[in-house]
Design a protein around this motif. Structure first.
Motif, PDB file in Angstrom:
ATOM      1  N   ARG A  10       0.931  -1.011  -0.168  1.00 40.34           N
ATOM      2  CA  ARG A  10       0.119   0.044  -0.093  1.00 40.34           C
ATOM      3  C   ARG A  10       0.835   1.307  -0.078  1.00 40.34           C
ATOM      4  O   ARG A  10       0.550   2.372  -0.604  1.00 40.34           O
ATOM      5  CB  ARG A  10      -0.926   0.086   1.164  1.00 40.34           C
TER       6      ARG A  10
ATOM      7  N   ILE B 220       0.844   4.328  -2.913  1.00 38.25           N
ATOM      8  CA  ILE B 220       0.683   5.643  -2.686  1.00 38.25           C
ATOM      9  C   ILE B 220       1.923   6.416  -3.191  1.00 38.25           C
ATOM     10  O   ILE B 220       1.683   7.648  -3.763  1.00 38.25           O
ATOM     11  CB  ILE B 220       0.420   5.834  -1.030  1.00 38.25           C
TER      12      ILE B 220
ATOM     13  N   GLN C 160      -2.534  15.095   1.070  1.00 39.63           N
ATOM     14  CA  GLN C 160      -3.475  14.181   1.581  1.00 39.63           C
ATOM     15  C   GLN C 160      -2.513  12.696   1.494  1.00 39.63           C
ATOM     16  O   GLN C 160      -2.432  12.045   2.487  1.00 39.63           O
ATOM     17  CB  GLN C 160      -4.825  14.023   0.970  1.00 39.63           C
ATOM     18  N   LEU C 161      -2.088  12.794   0.145  1.00 39.20           N
ATOM     19  CA  LEU C 161      -1.369  11.498   0.043  1.00 39.20           C
ATOM     20  C   LEU C 161       0.047  11.144   0.837  1.00 39.20           C
ATOM     21  O   LEU C 161       0.301  10.378   1.249  1.00 39.20           O
ATOM     22  CB  LEU C 161      -1.071  11.366  -1.602  1.00 39.20           C
TER      23      LEU C 161
ATOM     24  N   GLU D 106       0.179  12.432   3.673  1.00 36.77           N
ATOM     25  CA  GLU D 106       0.045  12.237   5.017  1.00 36.77           C
ATOM     26  C   GLU D 106      -0.308  10.813   5.282  1.00 36.77           C
ATOM     27  O   GLU D 106      -0.085   9.944   6.103  1.00 36.77           O
ATOM     28  CB  GLU D 106      -1.221  13.049   5.573  1.00 36.77           C
ATOM     29  N   GLU D 107      -1.020  10.212   4.013  1.00 38.93           N
ATOM     30  CA  GLU D 107      -1.397   8.742   4.102  1.00 38.93           C
ATOM     31  C   GLU D 107      -0.157   7.883   4.250  1.00 38.93           C
ATOM     32  O   GLU D 107      -0.072   7.115   4.765  1.00 38.93           O
ATOM     33  CB  GLU D 107      -2.380   8.484   2.983  1.00 38.93           C
TER      34      GLU D 107
ATOM     35  N   GLU E  30       1.504   7.797   7.577  1.00 36.21           N
ATOM     36  CA  GLU E  30       0.498   6.977   8.444  1.00 36.21           C
ATOM     37  C   GLU E  30       1.193   5.600   7.922  1.00 36.21           C
ATOM     38  O   GLU E  30       1.377   4.642   8.999  1.00 36.21           O
ATOM     39  CB  GLU E  30      -0.757   6.916   8.251  1.00 36.21           C
ATOM     40  N   LEU E  31       1.093   5.320   6.750  1.00 32.32           N
ATOM     41  CA  LEU E  31       1.595   4.019   6.425  1.00 32.32           C
ATOM     42  C   LEU E  31       3.005   3.674   6.877  1.00 32.32           C
ATOM     43  O   LEU E  31       3.395   2.398   7.028  1.00 32.32           O
ATOM     44  CB  LEU E  31       1.375   3.659   4.788  1.00 32.32           C
TER      45      LEU E  31
ATOM     46  N   GLU F 247       2.695   2.673  10.319  1.00 30.99           N
ATOM     47  CA  GLU F 247       2.132   1.468  10.269  1.00 30.99           C
ATOM     48  C   GLU F 247       3.326   0.323   9.863  1.00 30.99           C
ATOM     49  O   GLU F 247       3.455  -0.771  10.564  1.00 30.99           O
ATOM     50  CB  GLU F 247       1.026   1.133   9.615  1.00 30.99           C
TER      51      GLU F 247
END
Length: 1163
Positions: free
Chosen positions: A427, A431, A846-847, A849-850, A853-854, A857
């Motif tokens: 993922r 991104i 936004q991407l 930020e994602e 986060e990823l 994770e």
């Protein structure tokens, strides 16, 4: 013979009937004849009795000493007794004080005399003389009070007094009328008798049941010298014929018939009243007041003491001889006893030698049997070790299986974690690819935006040029205003848009602020909990470190003292066990705080075996003020416990016990065998809530957040409950454990907690900084909003003003309008591209930020995967260690099999040796039985060789001792018994005599003190009474008593006008004055005497009529003042004309026997 009645009379009547109690007690104690509590005269034994008899015989044969001493001086005391008795006459140093007290007693007498009344006893009722002196029969009835016997010479006046003296036990020599009784028998007769009748009535009468209202005393005597007494009752019945009973009666009533002043005969009266010297008067004084009688009695005591001391010296010599004799006899008896003891001991040694060999063979047999027991014990130990190792191997195999299953589970978890990490990674890559594509779109849109921007700028320049042209046409004013209007409108729009955009940013700022505050509270709470956990861990470490010094420090301060009391007390049927915590070892220290709290005060308790032991131990605790420890009664032995599956830890399985009763007690009271221990709370909840394992009642688990705390989870018939367990940080560990492991556990826990604390502290500081930033942003946003509001209002005012100015111009150019429309279109196209460009930028953000986060994770997933990988490695390591442990256990099991085989061979050999030794022992017992049938006791530590040495030594000693004794044992014991009896008798005699001497000495000291008090008191009383009686006639004078020189002098001054005169000696007085002074002296002495009878013969012979009348009246008044006393006064002169007579006075007239008529004589 009747015995004497209890003590009745005292000398208190010698002073005043109304005197004080102290005076009464004093005078009573000073009475004569060694009396204590009875009036009966004391009988003296031994030499004292002989001395008294010698004195009595001498008195019978000689004249009385009174009046025979005409010397003017007396020799000082020469004996130790006299020095002790007089004590330096210190008691007579206070003459003035004594006289003052005596004068006060005289003044306290009633001024008006009460009516004189007769006494109920001790009164002579009548006197009868038969063939006495010159009288055939003389009978005189006396009155109870004052009697005047009047008659001519030879009428029998003096015979009455002589009869009273003789009949009541007096000596013939005391009458001055004859040397012996036979001289009183009337000429021509052989037998004479005297009869005196005494009144005996009232409560203090003498033996009234025996004698009645009167006592008749009769004395008879003959010319041949024989005499006797008869004591009769009022009815005439003879009660006794012994003089001692007459003496008892006279002593009881204190009649004192042998007192020369009490019964003053004619010769004594003449000598005392007229020609007595100071020495003679003093002799009369001490005799009359019984001082001489007391002195004689005390001399008898002193003589008795001296006789006893002489006897005591002889008895001491006898005691020394008896002691030596007894000592020798005891030594000989001991030697005989020792010889008998030696014979018995030789017999004992003979019996012991016979059985000593048996005992040696028995010891050898015991050694053989002990070898068998040791071999069996080794076999049993080996079998137990085999079983233990087999069980251990089974447990290890189960653990290996569990760990392999756990390893497989961890591997699956690791696979899942790796797969999750790969999925997140994919993922993340997708991104990142989208972000790259957005970068390309962003560049294309930027190109279009630049082209649109250039077109807008181009039209703006064209418009400016057109406006310049129009301005040139209109002078430029309208253009200028139009530009100002456009600028103002643009400013207003910009401000409005900025306000709209600014308002939209307020809510996110406020939400961010609340979120920051909420986020800051969490690390603060976590920090407080972590601080408590650190303090608890530090306390546990500190307590554990202290416990290294003394395990009992974890209990009551007086626990050590209690344990010492228990050790010293032998009264327990079974020694108590406790404190229980000291008998328990915890194998997993991480459970210490939870189990300490769970078991509680039971760890400080004791276990006893009975109710009596419980009460005894609780009594010790109460005395030591120990109240936090309970006492349990525990005797049950528990086996075949119902426990849960072995894969679960229980409290029982993590504890080791030094005593089985402690384990059984905790099983009964705390169910430790069915209480599970699971570290993870979630796992514990899954186990208990999903259906608890068989034979489990509850479960203990660690708290999720609070280190050292725990929870208790129960599932009882479907009822689920959870309760916290909060240990006491200050409680020291009471159970034993591997302290090094526990210390390391606490240190690691403390390091981990400190690291977590620092991490939480960093988060807390970051959260607080975030809160401050959010608050500053919100404040700045509000300030900016107010600023934009004010700027918008200003921009609207500027547009309104410029629009008003532009309205003043008319008409516009069409070309300018077209340019503006074209500019508008280009501007819209520019805005379109700008919006697209902004959307792409937002999407790109936004991407990003994602992607962040990823990335996080992915990092977390990587960490999880790494943790699972570490667990897998750890599980593999545990499995390897378990396999190594299994190899060691298997090796020990094989070694135990080998040891068992060796022990079985040793057992077989030992059994064979035992059988051989049993045959040898049987033969030895048979030989010993031939010597003595009953088995002899062999003292501990003795051997056959030592007994043989004792036998030889004792045998030689007995031979030597037997040759030295010189007699049989029975004869020696008989000699010793006689010597002991003689010694005890001699010792008892010495003790008795020494006690008697001590008693006599104490009695003599006490009585001499009373003698001195009485001497002092009676002297003062006589002096004051003499002065008082002289004053009745107006005379002055004094009585000079010199006890040291034994003199009594009288000084009288008849002339009362000579105030300063000291008085004259009696030799210078006239006859009447001298007689009157002597009467006053006699009455003064009488007043100091205690006898109920006073007799005086021819008291007025040498007086003239005036002095005779005064003396007679003085005698009558003195008699009336002495209430109840009987007076017998004899005078040859008439009484009626010179005396104040009354009913209490009886005048008895006697006629000369030669003038009596025949009927009177017959009567």
């Amino acid at each position: 013979m009747p015995s004497a009645a209890p003590y009745k009379r005292s000398r208190q009547s010698a002073f005043h009937d109304d005197g004080s109690d102290d005076e009464q007690t004093f005078t009573r104690t000073a009475s004569s004849s060694l009396r204590n509590d009875t009036r009966k005269k004391a009988r003296l034994s031994g030499d004292s009795r002989a001395l008294k008899a010698r004195r009595a015989n001498a008195a019978e044969d000689d004249e009385p000493t009174v009046g025979s001493d005409d010397h003017d001086s007396a020799a000082p005391p020469a004996t130790q007794y006299e020095l002790t008795r007089d004590n330096g006459f210190k008691h007579l140093d206070h003459t003035e004080l004594d006289d003052q007290l005596a004068t006060q007693r005289l003044k306290e007498r009633p001024s008006v005399l009460a009516e004189n009344h007769e006494a109920l006893n001790a009164i002579i009722e009548s006197i009868t003389c038969i063939n006495f002196m010159c009288h055939v029969r003389l009978h005189v009835e006396l009155g109870p009070l004052l009697n005047f016997i009047v008659g001519e010479n030879g009428s029998g006046k003096s015979a009455v007094l002589t009869a009273i003296t003789l009949c009541l036990g007096g000596k013939a020599s005391a009458t001055n009328r004859g040397g012996s009784l036979k001289s009183f028998v009337k000429e021509g007769t052989e037998h004479a008798s005297l009869i005196v009748r005494l009144k005996n009535q009232g409560e203090d009468s003498y033996m009234p049941d025996l004698y009645g209202d009167s006592i008749i005393c009769e004395r008879w005597f003959t010319k041949s010298g024989s005499s006797g007494f008869k004591v009769k009752s009022a009815a005439g019945r003879i009660i006794s014929t012994k003089k001692a009973d007459v003496d008892d009666i006279v002593e009881y009533y204190c009649l004192q018939v042998d007192n020369p002043l009490n019964v003053l005969s004619q010769d004594n009266a003449r000598q005392f009243l007229n020609s007595a010297s100071p020495l003679t008067k003093y002799a009369y004084f001490v005799k009359g007041t019984q001082l001489e009688k007391l002195d004689d009695d005390y001399k008898l005591i002193m003589n008795s003491i001296e006789d006893h001391e002489v006897k005591l010296r002889e008895l001491d010599e006898n005691l020394t001889y008896a002691r030596e004799k007894f000592t020798k006899a005891v030594q000989l008896r001991d030697a005989a006893s020792k010889a008998a003891e030696m014979r018995h001991r030789i017999q004992v040694y003979t019996n012991q030698l016979a059985w000593a060999a048996v005992e040696e063979e028995e010891e050898t047999l015991k050694e053989k049997e002990a070898a068998i027991v040791a071999a069996m014990a080794e076999i049993s130990r080996a079998e137990g070790l085999i079983a233990e190792k087999a069980g251990a191997l089974e447990k290890i195999d189960d653990l290996i299986q569990q760990k392999e299953e756990s390893l497989e589970s961890e591997r699956q978890e690791e696979t899942r974690a790796t797969e999750a990490e790969d999925e997140i990674k994919q993922r993340f890559e997708a991104i990142r690819k989208s972000i790259n594509e957005l970068h390309a779109s962003e560049r294309h849109m930027h190109t279009n935006l630049e082209a649109a921007s250039k077109a807008v700028k181009k039209y703006e320049r064209s418009i400016v040029e057109e406006e310049q042209r129009l301005e040139e046409v209109s002078g430029g004013a309208m253009t200028k205003i139009q530009k100002e209007l456009d600028a103002a409108i643009e400013t207003r729009k910009r401000i409005e848009q900025e306000r709209i955009d600014h308002k939209a940013d307020l809510q996110p700022l406020q939400e961010a602020e609340q979120a920051a505050i909420a986020k800051a509270e969490e690390p603060a709470n976590s920090l407080a909990r972590k601080r408590e956990e650190i303090q608890s861990a530090e306390s546990g470490l500190r307590v554990l470190s202290q416990a290294r010094r003394d395990p009992l420090d974890s209990f009551e301060p007086k626990m050590r003292q209690l344990l010492k009391v228990i050790d010293d007390d032998k009264g327990f049927a079974q020694k108590p066990i406790g404190p229980l915590g000291a008998f328990i070892q915890l194998t997993k220290p991480e459970w210490m705080s939870i189990l300490e709290k769970y078991i509680g005060q039971g760890l400080a308790g004791f276990i006893v075996g009975s109710k009596a032991d419980q009460a005894r131990l609780m009594g010790h605790m109460d005395r030591l003020r120990i109240y936090g420890s309970s006492v349990y009664i525990g005797n049950a032995a528990l086996n075949n416990l119902r426990e849960p599956d072995a894969k679960f830890d229980t409290i029982l399985r993590v504890l080791k016990f030094d005593d089985q009763r402690v384990r059984d007690h905790l099983i009964i009271n705390n169910h430790i065998e069915q209480t599970l221990l699971i570290e993870s709370r979630s796992t514990a909840e899954d186990v208990m809530f999903g259906g608890p394992p068989e034979n489990s009642g509850s479960c203990l688990a660690f708290h999720d957040l609070k280190k050292g705390h725990g929870v208790r989870i129960t599932n009882i018939r479907g009822n689920l409950s959870t309760s916290p367990i909060s240990p006491n940080p200050s409680q020291k560990p009471r159970m034993k454990t591997d302290q090094d492991s526990q210390v390391n556990y606490y240190k690691e826990q403390l390091m981990q907690l400190n690291a977590e604390y620092q991490e939480i502290e960093g988060l807390r500081r970051a959260a607080e900084q975030a809160v401050q930033r959010a608050r500053r942003a919100t404040a700045q946003h509000k300030q900016r909003e107010e600023q934009l509001k004010r700027e918008g209002e200003k921009a609207q005012v500027a547009v309104n003003n410029i629009q008003a100015s532009l309205d003043e111009f008319d008409g516009t150019d069409g070309r300018l309008q077209g340019l503006k429309e074209a500019l508008k279109e280009e501007q819209e196209r520019k805005d379109h591209y700008g919006n697209q460009y902004a959307e792409v930028a937002i999407k790109k953000t936004q991407l990003n930020e994602e992607a962040d986060e990823l990335k996080k994770e992915l990092s977390q997933a990587h960490k999880v995967a790494s943790d699972h990988n570490a667990r897998v490695i750890k599980a593999k390591d545990k499995i390897e260690r378990l396999k190594e442990t299994r190899r060691l256990a298997l090796s020990e099991k094989n070694a135990a099999h080998d040891n068992r085989a060796v022990a079985e061979v040793a057992k077989t050999e030992a059994e064979a040796a035992r059988d051989r030794q049993a045959k040898v022992l049987e033969d030895s017992i048979g030989e010993a039985t031939e010597v003595v049938s009953q088995r002899a006791y062999i003292p501990e530590g003795e051997t056959k060789q030592s007994i043989e040495r004792k036998y030889e030594s004792t045998f030689q000693q007995m031979r030597r001792l037997t040759s030295q004794m010189g007699g049989s044992e029975a004869e020696i014991n008989h000699w010793a018994g006689e010597a002991k009896r003689d010694f005890n008798a001699a010792r008892q005699n010495v003790k008795s005599v020494r006690q008697a001497v001590e008693i006599l000495k104490n009695s003599l000291v006490h009585r001499l003190g009373k003698y001195r008090d009485f001497q002092r008191h009676v002297s003062a009383q006589a002096r004051c009474n003499f002065s008082y009686l002289l004053s009745e006639r107006g005379f002055r004078g004094m009585l000079l008593l010199d006890h040291k020189n034994k003199k009594l002098e009288v000084q009288v001054e008849p002339d009362k006008t000579l105030e300063n005169g000291r008085g004259r000696n009696t030799k210078t007085l006239s006859g009447g004055e001298k007689s009157f002074s002597s009467i006053c002296l006699l009455l003064a002495i009488w007043d100091a005497m205690g006898s109920p009878l006073r007799c005086l013969d021819e008291f007025d012979v040498f007086m003239d009529n005036v002095n005779r009348a005064i003396s007679t009246n003085m005698l009558i008044e003195a008699a009336r003042r002495s209430v109840g006393k009987q007076f017998i006064l004899i005078t040859p002169n008439a009484i009626e004309g010179r005396a104040k007579l009354d009913k209490d006075v009886k005048i008895i007239r006697l006629t000369d026997p030669r003038q009596q008529r025949l009927p009177d004589m017959v009567q």
